[in-house]
Design an enzyme around this catalytic site. Sequence first.
Site, short mmCIF file in Angstrom:
data_model
loop_
_atom_site.label_atom_id
_atom_site.label_comp_id
_atom_site.label_asym_id
_atom_site.label_seq_id
_atom_site.Cartn_x
_atom_site.Cartn_y
_atom_site.Cartn_z
N ASP A 261 0.83 -1.20 0.00
CA ASP A 261 0.00 0.00 0.00
C ASP A 261 0.87 1.25 0.00
O ASP A 261 0.60 2.22 -0.73
CB ASP A 261 -0.92 -0.03 1.23
CG ASP A 261 -1.80 1.19 1.31
OD1 ASP A 261 -2.71 1.34 0.47
OD2 ASP A 261 -1.58 2.02 2.22
N GLU B 109 -1.70 -5.58 -3.73
CA GLU B 109 -0.80 -4.82 -2.87
C GLU B 109 0.36 -5.70 -2.40
O GLU B 109 1.51 -5.25 -2.33
CB GLU B 109 -1.56 -4.29 -1.66
CG GLU B 109 -2.51 -3.14 -1.97
CD GLU B 109 -3.21 -2.61 -0.75
OE1 GLU B 109 -3.60 -1.43 -0.75
OE2 GLU B 109 -3.41 -3.39 0.21
#
Length: 233
Positions: A52, A124
């Site tokens: 992220d 991610e």
Amino acid sequence: MREELEAAIGHTFRDPLLLERALTHSSYANEEWGGRTDVATLSNERLEFLGDSVLSTVTTEYLFKTITDKPEGELTKIRAQVVCEQALDKIATDIGLGKYLYLGKGEEHNGGRERPSILADATEAVIAALYLDGGLDAARSFLMKYIPGMVEVARRGVLFKDYKTTLQEIVQRSREETISYAQDGEEGPDHNKRFHVTLYVNSNPFAEGIGISKKEAEQNAARAALDLMGIGE
């Protein structure tokens, strides 16, 4: 199978275990190694956390270098659309990520390979694996296949509806107003959880949201708040 995914990603891993970890959902880890004290480190959840940040960094860098005529607020709004769950789900779909995931039996049975929240989280994790295996350049090389196009669409209109950003912009008009989110419950088995989130305005509960991920629950809470304010869709 791994070679096919590496071809789609455009990177051959020096440490194949990083990619294996990125593909391992917590439901699979709990079923396979539930008795181990380190089971929490065997799924892709920690990689999601790192991925992220890497995605945000690469997106921010691209926006800063290519869009020189917009203020911080506009750049933040565009970035929010590029790093959201829907955008990550689209990347996962493009590389066929779902078919490579390691899922628990329950998650497999309930369509986990097509679930946007699982695909977004795994994307991610793959970004983090790329970063750890080949550095920021490897992660950037993969992400730059997608970021420019998504940014262009976001500049022309709305790529994905981000209710949290919309609400934040409205609340920031008044310096006395603050908003926060708190997870106040979850229900269901690991393969089919539902998260409950309460949105607070000035520490007072204002709206609630439910979703299959914490991010989705927060978005739904923000959407409910906008509806209560009479400015929803």
